[in-house]
Motif scaffolding. Structure first.
Motif, PDB file in Angstrom:
ATOM      1  N   VAL A  77       0.853  -1.188   0.000  1.00  0.00           N
ATOM      2  CA  VAL A  77       0.000   0.000   0.000  1.00  0.00           C
ATOM      3  C   VAL A  77       0.888   1.237   0.000  1.00  0.00           C
ATOM      4  O   VAL A  77       1.855   1.303   0.768  1.00  0.00           O
ATOM      5  CB  VAL A  77      -0.896   0.037   1.258  1.00  0.00           C
ATOM      6  N   GLY A 123       0.847   5.687  -0.120  1.00  0.00           N
ATOM      7  CA  GLY A 123       0.205   7.004  -0.187  1.00  0.00           C
ATOM      8  C   GLY A 123       1.131   7.940  -0.958  1.00  0.00           C
ATOM      9  O   GLY A 123       1.326   7.809  -2.161  1.00  0.00           O
ATOM     10  N   GLY A 124       1.750   8.863  -0.234  1.00  0.00           N
ATOM     11  CA  GLY A 124       2.616   9.857  -0.892  1.00  0.00           C
ATOM     12  C   GLY A 124       4.045   9.386  -1.089  1.00  0.00           C
ATOM     13  O   GLY A 124       4.859  10.112  -1.653  1.00  0.00           O
ATOM     14  N   ASN A 125       4.377   8.193  -0.589  1.00  0.00           N
ATOM     15  CA  ASN A 125       5.740   7.640  -0.699  1.00  0.00           C
ATOM     16  C   ASN A 125       6.781   8.557  -0.052  1.00  0.00           C
ATOM     17  O   ASN A 125       7.894   8.675  -0.541  1.00  0.00           O
ATOM     18  CB  ASN A 125       6.099   7.353  -2.167  1.00  0.00           C
ATOM     19  N   THR A 126       6.395   9.186   1.057  1.00  0.00           N
ATOM     20  CA  THR A 126       7.377   9.998   1.806  1.00  0.00           C
ATOM     21  C   THR A 126       7.838   9.288   3.077  1.00  0.00           C
ATOM     22  O   THR A 126       8.667   9.834   3.814  1.00  0.00           O
ATOM     23  CB  THR A 126       6.797  11.373   2.213  1.00  0.00           C
ATOM     24  N   GLY A 127       7.300   8.106   3.331  1.00  0.00           N
ATOM     25  CA  GLY A 127       7.729   7.338   4.516  1.00  0.00           C
ATOM     26  C   GLY A 127       9.216   7.058   4.390  1.00  0.00           C
ATOM     27  O   GLY A 127       9.728   6.875   3.283  1.00  0.00           O
ATOM     28  N   THR A 139       0.202  11.752   2.567  1.00  0.00           N
ATOM     29  CA  THR A 139      -1.258  11.660   2.511  1.00  0.00           C
ATOM     30  C   THR A 139      -1.832  11.381   3.903  1.00  0.00           C
ATOM     31  O   THR A 139      -1.142  10.832   4.772  1.00  0.00           O
ATOM     32  CB  THR A 139      -1.685  10.498   1.585  1.00  0.00           C
ATOM     33  N   MET A 157      -0.352   8.982   6.761  1.00  0.00           N
ATOM     34  CA  MET A 157      -0.064   9.565   8.080  1.00  0.00           C
ATOM     35  C   MET A 157      -0.811   8.811   9.182  1.00  0.00           C
ATOM     36  O   MET A 157      -0.301   8.630  10.283  1.00  0.00           O
ATOM     37  CB  MET A 157      -0.432  11.047   8.077  1.00  0.00           C
ATOM     38  N   THR A 170       0.912   5.412   9.706  1.00  0.00           N
ATOM     39  CA  THR A 170       2.199   5.467  10.422  1.00  0.00           C
ATOM     40  C   THR A 170       2.086   6.212  11.752  1.00  0.00           C
ATOM     41  O   THR A 170       3.092   6.398  12.429  1.00  0.00           O
ATOM     42  CB  THR A 170       3.257   6.205   9.571  1.00  0.00           C
ATOM     43  N   GLY A 191       3.952  12.042  13.372  1.00  0.00           N
ATOM     44  CA  GLY A 191       4.078  13.029  14.443  1.00  0.00           C
ATOM     45  C   GLY A 191       4.202  14.427  13.850  1.00  0.00           C
ATOM     46  O   GLY A 191       3.214  15.049  13.497  1.00  0.00           O
ATOM     47  N   GLY A 192       5.444  14.922  13.752  1.00  0.00           N
ATOM     48  CA  GLY A 192       5.644  16.233  13.143  1.00  0.00           C
ATOM     49  C   GLY A 192       5.955  17.308  14.150  1.00  0.00           C
ATOM     50  O   GLY A 192       6.345  17.030  15.295  1.00  0.00           O
ATOM     51  N   GLY A 244      -0.185  -0.347   7.296  1.00  0.00           N
ATOM     52  CA  GLY A 244      -0.739  -1.048   6.128  1.00  0.00           C
ATOM     53  C   GLY A 244      -0.708  -2.559   6.246  1.00  0.00           C
ATOM     54  O   GLY A 244      -0.970  -3.254   5.262  1.00  0.00           O
ATOM     55  N   ILE A 304      -6.498   1.798   4.709  1.00  0.00           N
ATOM     56  CA  ILE A 304      -7.329   2.911   5.173  1.00  0.00           C
ATOM     57  C   ILE A 304      -7.807   3.699   3.952  1.00  0.00           C
ATOM     58  O   ILE A 304      -6.994   4.101   3.107  1.00  0.00           O
ATOM     59  CB  ILE A 304      -6.521   3.810   6.131  1.00  0.00           C
ATOM     60  N   GLU A 338       8.603   8.243  15.217  1.00  0.00           N
ATOM     61  CA  GLU A 338       7.419   8.637  14.451  1.00  0.00           C
ATOM     62  C   GLU A 338       7.371   8.061  13.044  1.00  0.00           C
ATOM     63  O   GLU A 338       6.334   8.120  12.399  1.00  0.00           O
ATOM     64  CB  GLU A 338       7.305  10.173  14.393  1.00  0.00           C
ATOM     65  N   ASN A 364       1.131  -5.788   2.706  1.00  0.00           N
ATOM     66  CA  ASN A 364       2.467  -5.322   3.101  1.00  0.00           C
ATOM     67  C   ASN A 364       3.355  -6.437   3.666  1.00  0.00           C
ATOM     68  O   ASN A 364       3.853  -6.342   4.799  1.00  0.00           O
ATOM     69  CB  ASN A 364       2.352  -4.168   4.113  1.00  0.00           C
TER      70      ASN A 364
HETATM   71  C1  LIG Z   1      10.929  15.906   4.201  1.00  0.00           C
HETATM   72  C2  LIG Z   1      10.215  14.908   5.096  1.00  0.00           C
HETATM   73  C3  LIG Z   1       9.830  15.298   6.365  1.00  0.00           C
HETATM   74  C4  LIG Z   1       9.150  14.398   7.198  1.00  0.00           C
HETATM   75  N1  LIG Z   1       8.791  14.805   8.437  1.00  0.00           N
HETATM   76  C5  LIG Z   1       8.109  13.960   9.231  1.00  0.00           C
HETATM   77  C6  LIG Z   1       7.704  14.365  10.539  1.00  0.00           C
HETATM   78  O1  LIG Z   1       7.993  15.469  10.990  1.00  0.00           O
HETATM   79  N2  LIG Z   1       6.995  13.488  11.283  1.00  0.00           N
HETATM   80  C7  LIG Z   1       6.659  12.234  10.821  1.00  0.00           C
HETATM   81  O2  LIG Z   1       5.999  11.479  11.530  1.00  0.00           O
HETATM   82  N3  LIG Z   1       7.053  11.825   9.598  1.00  0.00           N
HETATM   83  C8  LIG Z   1       7.760  12.650   8.802  1.00  0.00           C
HETATM   84  N4  LIG Z   1       8.157  12.229   7.570  1.00  0.00           N
HETATM   85  C9  LIG Z   1       7.830  10.866   7.135  1.00  0.00           C
HETATM   86  C10 LIG Z   1       6.512  10.756   6.325  1.00  0.00           C
HETATM   87  O3  LIG Z   1       6.130  11.973   5.771  1.00  0.00           O
HETATM   88  C11 LIG Z   1       5.393  10.201   7.194  1.00  0.00           C
HETATM   89  O4  LIG Z   1       5.742   8.895   7.637  1.00  0.00           O
HETATM   90  C12 LIG Z   1       4.031  10.137   6.489  1.00  0.00           C
HETATM   91  O5  LIG Z   1       3.088   9.719   7.435  1.00  0.00           O
HETATM   92  C13 LIG Z   1       4.014   9.182   5.308  1.00  0.00           C
HETATM   93  O6  LIG Z   1       2.850   9.429   4.545  1.00  0.00           O
HETATM   94  P1  LIG Z   1       2.760   8.916   3.030  1.00  0.00           P
HETATM   95  O7  LIG Z   1       1.404   9.208   2.520  1.00  0.00           O
HETATM   96  O8  LIG Z   1       3.884   9.445   2.242  1.00  0.00           O
HETATM   97  O9  LIG Z   1       2.911   7.350   3.253  1.00  0.00           O
HETATM   98  P2  LIG Z   1       3.777   6.297   2.433  1.00  0.00           P
HETATM   99  O10 LIG Z   1       5.206   6.638   2.496  1.00  0.00           O
HETATM  100  O11 LIG Z   1       3.204   6.103   1.095  1.00  0.00           O
HETATM  101  O12 LIG Z   1       3.503   4.980   3.308  1.00  0.00           O
HETATM  102  C14 LIG Z   1       3.956   4.898   4.634  1.00  0.00           C
HETATM  103  C15 LIG Z   1       3.409   3.610   5.275  1.00  0.00           C
HETATM  104  O13 LIG Z   1       1.989   3.685   5.402  1.00  0.00           O
HETATM  105  C16 LIG Z   1       1.351   2.667   4.618  1.00  0.00           C
HETATM  106  N5  LIG Z   1       0.183   3.295   3.990  1.00  0.00           N
HETATM  107  C17 LIG Z   1       0.169   4.389   3.181  1.00  0.00           C
HETATM  108  N6  LIG Z   1      -1.099   4.716   2.872  1.00  0.00           N
HETATM  109  C18 LIG Z   1      -1.891   3.792   3.488  1.00  0.00           C
HETATM  110  C19 LIG Z   1      -3.295   3.584   3.552  1.00  0.00           C
HETATM  111  N7  LIG Z   1      -4.152   4.403   2.934  1.00  0.00           N
HETATM  112  N8  LIG Z   1      -3.760   2.542   4.272  1.00  0.00           N
HETATM  113  C20 LIG Z   1      -2.919   1.706   4.926  1.00  0.00           C
HETATM  114  N9  LIG Z   1      -1.576   1.854   4.894  1.00  0.00           N
HETATM  115  C21 LIG Z   1      -1.080   2.887   4.197  1.00  0.00           C
HETATM  116  C22 LIG Z   1       2.404   2.200   3.641  1.00  0.00           C
HETATM  117  O14 LIG Z   1       2.188   0.869   3.241  1.00  0.00           O
HETATM  118  C23 LIG Z   1       3.678   2.363   4.459  1.00  0.00           C
HETATM  119  O15 LIG Z   1       3.850   1.270   5.312  1.00  0.00           O
HETATM  120  C24 LIG Z   1       8.859  13.094   6.727  1.00  0.00           C
HETATM  121  C25 LIG Z   1       9.242  12.712   5.442  1.00  0.00           C
HETATM  122  C26 LIG Z   1       9.919  13.597   4.631  1.00  0.00           C
HETATM  123  C27 LIG Z   1      10.306  13.157   3.249  1.00  0.00           C
END
Ligand SMILES: Cc1cc2nc3c(=O)[nH]c(=O)nc-3n(C[C@H](O)[C@H](O)[C@H](O)COP(=O)(O)OP(=O)(O)OC[C@H]3O[C@@H](n4cnc5c(N)ncnc54)[C@H](O)[C@@H]3O)c2cc1C
Length: 463
Positions: free
Chosen positions: A64, A66-70, A142, A146, A149, A152-153, A203, A208, A414, A451
């Motif tokens: 799964v 979302g924004g691939n920022t994990g 996304t 968020m 995972t 936090g932030g 995931g 979700i 986080e 996953n």
């Molecule tokens: C510049 C930068 C700054 C950041 N700062 C913070 C910060 O301050 N605090 C923090 O906590 N994180 C931070 N992060 C990490 C990241 O942004 C978070 O973990 C965010 O929650 C990931 O969201 P995403 O949509 O990119 O998820 P993804 O990277 O796409 O996925 C993350 C995880 O969630 C799962 N997932 C995604 N979408 C779903 C769904 N709809 N249902 C079930 N599972 C799903 C995926 O399988 C994966 O295991 C940062 C990242 C970057 C690049």
């Protein structure tokens, strides 16, 4: 499988060309990547359920995204899936957003809505409600990711992490069954908290699709200060005072001179203060009116810092300028190479000792490696970034995570466990806890469809 999935989501939303798939199969850090047979992009909960059923029938695993920022590899396929095809399920098209429920102070967001879009939606609605979580990846991260995972932030010190903002979720299980808990009731003691179970499950238990979010009052007046300090110990003491005496406090971010130098070199920003300090603390307060400025200014004045040890901005471009010194750390470090990103929490009273110990520990196991640290100080959360060791060499990860756990901390503050930290889960979780988590996973997803390889170790844990 591609042909049957096309019938559900349309041909434009099943990607099979390698060039189109690659952006989904490499993570933000470039450290984690693996092959996917195809990418599928449904736009509705029903379509997600149909995709899951079809993949289960075909014996394919689902990753799964979302924004691939994990930053821990959980949203990209495993390097090796034991011959099982992997389908990447992109959630970005689930981007519906309800009007704000002004009475409850809540909103329902599709899993694919970015954090930035949610903030815009609330500002446009001018209802006086805002969202309590913010982080630097806001343009891509996304709401579904968020929630998955428990992100936090920068505002956790005031509002808590995602878990505290979530009144309920809608999710599709590995069977294709849909759970809908979106009523947003403040009180609802009718059994297991299934929404709570899905938050932070990365995931592995369900996909979700929508999230019911609690909102916080909009606080339009913001004041930001950057303080130059001697060291982490002084910053920890100061944050403790801030938390007691400045109720409008929203952010307490720390960084160090080596990271600041890199940000200045790579971004063209000039130094924020007239001289160099051992540690920098970025603090922000927010409230309904100008009283917030007095509150923070009084506190800073009482500290008796030298004139050249602080910079203050009341909103606008000045505030963004001060935040840039902190928020640009992540991209600058990534530009230097593939970082080992180690996101740990420590008890606050041991944070200063950890910060100095971790630098020596990395120097001992990876001589010549560069260490850049920043973090959300009020949460005891430091991001230890190590550049130099090859991506596949996890010696430095092992050393840092063991040090954090040994000092009473957590190996993941986080970002989650993802694929990156599975090996070390037993440093923080007992065999009984891991077995309980595995029992939940097995009962909801017996075939291990969702996953695979994320969060839980494959066999009996070892310490
Ligand atoms: C510049 C930068 C700054 C950041 N700062 C913070 C910060 O301050 N605090 C923090 O906590 N994180 C931070 N992060 C990490 C990241 O942004 C978070 O973990 C965010 O929650 C990931 O969201 P995403 O949509 O990119 O998820 P993804 O990277 O796409 O996925 C993350 C995880 O969630 C799962 N997932 C995604 N979408 C779903 C769904 N709809 N249902 C079930 N599972 C799903 C995926 O399988 C994966 O295991 C940062 C990242 C970057 C690049």
């Amino acid at each position: 499988l591609a042909a049957v999935l096309e019938r559900v989501v349309g041909p434009a939303h099943v990607l099979v060309e390698p060039a189109l798939i690659t952006p989904y199969t490499v993570d933000w850090t470039r450290r984690w990547q693996g092959p996917a047979a195809l990418v599928v992009r449904p736009a509705t909960t029903d379509a997600v359920a149909a995709v899951i059923r079809l993949c289960a029938d075909a014996g394919a695993g689902l990753v799964v995204q979302g924004g691939n920022t994990g930053l821990v590899g959980g949203g990209v396929p495993p390097r090796e899936s034991g011959g099982r095809p992997i389908v990447l399920l992109s959630m970005r098209r689930l981007d519906d957003l309800s009007p704000v429920d002004e009475a409850a102070g809540q909103v329902t967001a599709g899993a694919g809505i970015t954090l930035a879009r949610l903030h815009e939606h609330l500002a446009e609605g001018a209802t006086g409600w805002a969202f309590g979580v913010d982080l630097a990846a806001r343009d891509s991260a996304t709401i579904g990711g968020m929630a998955a995972t428990n992100a936090g932030g920068i505002h956790v010190v005031r509002y808590g992490a995602m878990r505290e903002q979530i009144a309920g979720v809608e999710a599709v299980l590995a069977t294709g069954a849909v759970l809908t808990r979106l009523q947003g009731l403040t009180k609802d003691n009718t059994g297991f908290d299934l929404s709570g179970l899905l938050v932070g499950s990365e995931g592995t238990l369900g996909v979700i699709t929508r999230v019911r979010l609690r909102l916080v009052p909009m606080r339009p007046v913001r004041v930001t200060a950057l303080l130059g300090l001697n060291d982490t110990g002084q910053a920890v003491d100061l944050v403790s005072g801030l938390r007691r005496e400045v109720p409008s406090l929203e952010a307490t971010e720390i960084f160090y001179p080596d990271g600041l130098d890199l940000v200045c070199q790579h971004s063209g920003l000039g130094p924020p203060l007239a001289r160099r300090f051992g540690a920098y603390l970025l603090i922000e307060s927010a409230g309904p009116d100008e009283g917030v400025m007095e509150e923070l200014a009084e506190f800073v004045f009482r500290l008796g810092l030298d004139d050249d040890a602080s910079a203050v901005a009341a909103g606008g471009p000045g505030r963004m300028h001060l935040w840039a010194y902190r928020e640009r750390h992540t991209e600058v470090v990534s530009a230097l190479g593939v970082p080992h990103k180690l996101d740990v929490t420590l008890p606050l009273k041991r944070l200063a000792a950890f910060e100095s110990a971790v630098r020596s520990r990395v120097a001992a196991v990876a001589p010549g490696a560069m260490v850049v640290i920043w973090g959300h100080l009020g949460d005891g959360n430091l991001h230890v970034n190590v550049i130099g060791p090859p991506p596949e060499d996890d010696t430095v990860d092992d050393a840092v995570l063991r040090l954090a756990a040994g000092m009473g901390g957590s190996i993941s503050a986080e970002h989650g466990i993802g694929r990156a930290k599975v090996r070390w889960l037993s440093l923080n979780r007992s065999p009984a806890e891991i077995e309980a988590m595995r029992a939940i996973k097995t009962s909801l997803d017996p075939a291990g469809l969702l996953n695979p390889g994320v969060l839980l170790p494959p066999s009996a844990p070892t310490r």
